[in-house]
Design a protein around this motif. Structure first.
Motif, PDB file in Angstrom:
ATOM      1  N   ILE A  22      67.441  82.044  53.221  1.00  8.89           N
ATOM      2  CA  ILE A  22      68.258  81.392  52.190  1.00  8.89           C
ATOM      3  C   ILE A  22      69.418  80.614  52.798  1.00  8.89           C
ATOM      4  CG2 ILE A  22      69.848  81.855  50.272  1.00  8.89           C
ATOM      5  CD1 ILE A  22      67.961  84.111  49.401  1.00  8.89           C
ATOM      6  N   GLU A  23      69.999  81.131  53.888  1.00  5.59           N
ATOM      7  CA  GLU A  23      71.144  80.447  54.498  1.00  5.59           C
ATOM      8  C   GLU A  23      70.782  79.070  55.051  1.00  5.59           C
ATOM      9  OE1 GLU A  23      72.418  83.132  57.485  1.00  5.59           O
ATOM     10  OE2 GLU A  23      70.662  82.839  58.788  1.00  5.59           O
ATOM     11  N   THR A  24      69.502  78.804  55.251  1.00  4.21           N
ATOM     12  CA  THR A  24      69.080  77.496  55.777  1.00  4.21           C
ATOM     13  C   THR A  24      68.719  76.505  54.660  1.00  4.21           C
ATOM     14  OG1 THR A  24      66.706  78.063  55.905  1.00  4.21           O
ATOM     15  CG2 THR A  24      68.109  78.686  57.780  1.00  4.21           C
ATOM     16  N   LEU A  25      68.756  76.955  53.410  1.00  4.05           N
ATOM     17  CA  LEU A  25      68.330  76.100  52.299  1.00  4.05           C
ATOM     18  C   LEU A  25      69.416  75.109  51.907  1.00  4.05           C
ATOM     19  CD1 LEU A  25      66.587  78.693  49.938  1.00  4.05           C
ATOM     20  CD2 LEU A  25      65.568  77.310  51.751  1.00  4.05           C
ATOM     21  N   SER A  26      69.000  74.015  51.291  1.00  2.49           N
ATOM     22  CA  SER A  26      69.941  73.044  50.755  1.00  2.49           C
ATOM     23  C   SER A  26      70.672  73.638  49.560  1.00  2.49           C
ATOM     24  CB  SER A  26      69.207  71.775  50.311  1.00  2.49           C
ATOM     25  OG  SER A  26      68.369  72.062  49.194  1.00  2.49           O
ATOM     26  N   LYS A  27      71.764  73.002  49.149  1.00  4.11           N
ATOM     27  CA  LYS A  27      72.522  73.465  47.986  1.00  4.11           C
ATOM     28  C   LYS A  27      71.640  73.499  46.742  1.00  4.11           C
ATOM     29  CE  LYS A  27      76.583  72.424  45.154  1.00  4.11           C
ATOM     30  NZ  LYS A  27      77.729  71.508  44.932  1.00  4.11           N
ATOM     31  N   GLY A  28      70.796  72.486  46.595  1.00  2.17           N
ATOM     32  CA  GLY A  28      69.915  72.423  45.434  1.00  2.17           C
ATOM     33  C   GLY A  28      68.932  73.576  45.390  1.00  2.17           C
ATOM     34  N   TYR A  29      68.334  73.890  46.539  1.00  3.37           N
ATOM     35  CA  TYR A  29      67.385  75.009  46.576  1.00  3.37           C
ATOM     36  C   TYR A  29      68.089  76.345  46.365  1.00  3.37           C
ATOM     37  CZ  TYR A  29      62.880  72.870  47.643  1.00  3.37           C
ATOM     38  OH  TYR A  29      61.690  72.181  47.549  1.00  3.37           O
ATOM     39  N   LYS A  30      69.296  76.501  46.901  1.00  2.00           N
ATOM     40  CA  LYS A  30      70.048  77.735  46.670  1.00  2.00           C
ATOM     41  C   LYS A  30      70.327  77.908  45.178  1.00  2.00           C
ATOM     42  CE  LYS A  30      72.332  77.964  51.179  1.00  2.00           C
ATOM     43  NZ  LYS A  30      73.610  77.777  51.925  1.00  2.00           N
ATOM     44  N   ARG A  31      70.641  76.806  44.520  1.00  2.00           N
ATOM     45  CA  ARG A  31      70.898  76.882  43.076  1.00  2.00           C
ATOM     46  C   ARG A  31      69.629  77.295  42.335  1.00  2.00           C
ATOM     47  NH1 ARG A  31      75.230  78.325  40.811  1.00  2.00           N
ATOM     48  NH2 ARG A  31      75.666  77.464  38.755  1.00  2.00           N
ATOM     49  N   ARG A  32      68.493  76.797  42.786  1.00  2.00           N
ATOM     50  CA  ARG A  32      67.223  77.141  42.143  1.00  2.00           C
ATOM     51  C   ARG A  32      66.862  78.610  42.382  1.00  2.00           C
ATOM     52  NH1 ARG A  32      63.868  71.931  44.183  1.00  2.00           N
ATOM     53  NH2 ARG A  32      62.087  72.777  43.043  1.00  2.00           N
ATOM     54  N   VAL A  33      67.184  79.131  43.562  1.00  2.00           N
ATOM     55  CA  VAL A  33      66.966  80.553  43.812  1.00  2.00           C
ATOM     56  C   VAL A  33      67.849  81.381  42.869  1.00  2.00           C
ATOM     57  CG1 VAL A  33      67.227  82.436  45.488  1.00  2.00           C
ATOM     58  CG2 VAL A  33      66.276  80.237  46.216  1.00  2.00           C
ATOM     59  N   GLY A  34      69.095  80.937  42.678  1.00  2.00           N
ATOM     60  CA  GLY A  34      69.993  81.620  41.750  1.00  2.00           C
ATOM     61  C   GLY A  34      69.456  81.614  40.332  1.00  2.00           C
ATOM     62  N   LEU A  35      68.884  80.496  39.919  1.00  2.00           N
ATOM     63  CA  LEU A  35      68.293  80.414  38.580  1.00  2.00           C
ATOM     64  C   LEU A  35      67.072  81.325  38.477  1.00  2.00           C
ATOM     65  CD1 LEU A  35      68.211  79.159  35.784  1.00  2.00           C
ATOM     66  CD2 LEU A  35      66.982  77.198  36.747  1.00  2.00           C
ATOM     67  N   ALA A  36      66.285  81.386  39.534  1.00  2.00           N
ATOM     68  CA  ALA A  36      65.090  82.241  39.534  1.00  2.00           C
ATOM     69  C   ALA A  36      65.461  83.705  39.345  1.00  2.00           C
ATOM     70  CB  ALA A  36      64.302  82.046  40.823  1.00  2.00           C
ATOM     71  N   GLN A  37      66.543  84.163  40.009  1.00  2.00           N
ATOM     72  CA  GLN A  37      66.927  85.573  39.860  1.00  2.00           C
ATOM     73  C   GLN A  37      67.401  85.878  38.451  1.00  2.00           C
ATOM     74  OE1 GLN A  37      70.150  87.044  39.360  1.00  2.00           O
ATOM     75  NE2 GLN A  37      71.105  85.014  39.130  1.00  2.00           N
ATOM     76  N   ALA A  38      67.931  84.876  37.752  1.00  2.85           N
ATOM     77  CA  ALA A  38      68.368  85.088  36.368  1.00  2.85           C
ATOM     78  C   ALA A  38      67.185  85.221  35.418  1.00  2.85           C
ATOM     79  CB  ALA A  38      69.267  83.936  35.923  1.00  2.85           C
TER      80      ALA A  38
END
Length: 323
Positions: free
Chosen positions: A133-149
């Motif tokens: 996750i630390e290597t992901l772009s800001k956009g992908y990190k945001r999408r991971v955050g949405l996925a956990q929700a």
């Protein structure tokens, strides 16, 4: 419609700072509520109180009939929350992180993998599923955050700036997903992006300095604009001052503004009295005079103008309020 979220006289103090003031509203299943306000308005604080991450100084919040203070576990079980700057474990991959969240949510093994596969497909995380996750772009990190929700398929979604950091294509995908999910959920979206209101929201609330200033549909909000039902048109000839003066005096027309002329054409913006519809009046007059019309457009209203007006009309723009 059945009420999913209800706040009553909600207040939050941080020392002398009164961040949220007597906030009362309801959200029903099937609604997508746009929670709008300038920076520092109290949006994120209100959302943290709804989700149980902050305790109100006074007032109550109920989620699916459960009080946030008295029944915190029942509330959190029913909510999917995407906070601002969502915390992620950088050393994990999205796959491992979602498995961790699903385990915390007490999903059984078979259901866990089914739900993870579903949200990965919906959020389009396949390409980075096994990347740290630390290597992901800001956009992908945001999408991971949405996925956990979304992983536990909650009844309530509380999303703080869900499209922050996404490119236009990704924003469109997330907005489409929100619209699809809204059929059987209650969704609250905190945003300062006004196009989000037009794109996905069925209702909008505007707050400033902790106070609720507007609650209504996006159409109601647009109707407050000076530009609501204004008509812009382009005539393929140069109109005389006399012609424009006659047009400006028609019944229902409040004023007329001439825009930049190009190649001998005349571009006009015509404002109605009290937001009434004047398109037929204008088009009939153009036709009766034999003017060659190349373009005519009716404005629905400009949300940025209304937003500025509502949020700066009391206590001065950007002024902090102390109790």
């Amino acid at each position: 419609m059945e009420t999913a979220i209800e706040t009553k006289k909600l207040n939050k103090h941080f020392g002398p700072l009164h961040v949220v003031r007597d906030m009362s509203f309801k959200v029903a299943y099937g609604e997508v509520l746009g929670f709008l306000g300038p920076n520092g308005a109290g949006k994120s604080t209100t959302m943290k109180m709804i989700t149980g991450f902050l305790e109100p100084t006074s007032g109550t919040v109920t989620v699916c009939g459960h009080d946030v203070i008295d029944e915190p576990i029942q509330v959190k079980e029913r909510i999917g929350y995407l906070p601002e700057g969502v915390p992620l474990y950088g050393e994990m991959t999205p796959r491992a992180f979602l498995r961790f969240v699903a385990a915390v949510r007490n999903l059984k093994a078979q259901e866990k993998e089914r739900r993870i596969n579903d949200v990965v497909r919906k959020i389009r995380l396949e390409a980075v599923l096994d990347q740290r996750i630390e290597t992901l772009s800001k956009g992908y990190k945001r999408r991971v955050g949405l996925a956990q929700a979304l992983v536990h398929d909650p009844e309530i979604l509380v999303l703080d700036e869900p499209t922050d950091g996404l490119d236009p294509n990704q924003k469109h995908e997330v907005r489409t997903l929100i619209t699809e999910m809204a059929k059987d959920k209650a969704i609250v979206i905190s945003t300062h992006i006004l196009e989000e209101v037009d794109a996905v929201c069925t209702r909008a609330i505007i707050i400033a300095q902790g106070e609720l200033l507007f609650d209504g549909s996006p159409e109601d909000l647009a109707a407050q604009s000076h530009f609501h039902n204004a008509v812009s048109l382009t005539i393929m000839s140069t109109l005389s001052q006399k012609d424009k003066a006659k047009l400006a005096k028609l019944d229902g027309i409040a004023s007329l503004e001439e825009l930049t002329c190009v190649d001998g054409a005349t571009r006009l913006l015509i404002f109605p009295e009290k937001g009434q519809s004047i398109v037929s009046i204008v088009s009939d007059y153009v036709q009766s005079n034999g003017w060659l019309l190349s373009e005519l457009h009716v404005e629905s209203g400009r949300l940025d103008e209304v937003f500025r007006t509502i949020t700066t009309q009391s206590n001065g723009e950007g002024e902090s309020r102390l109790s």
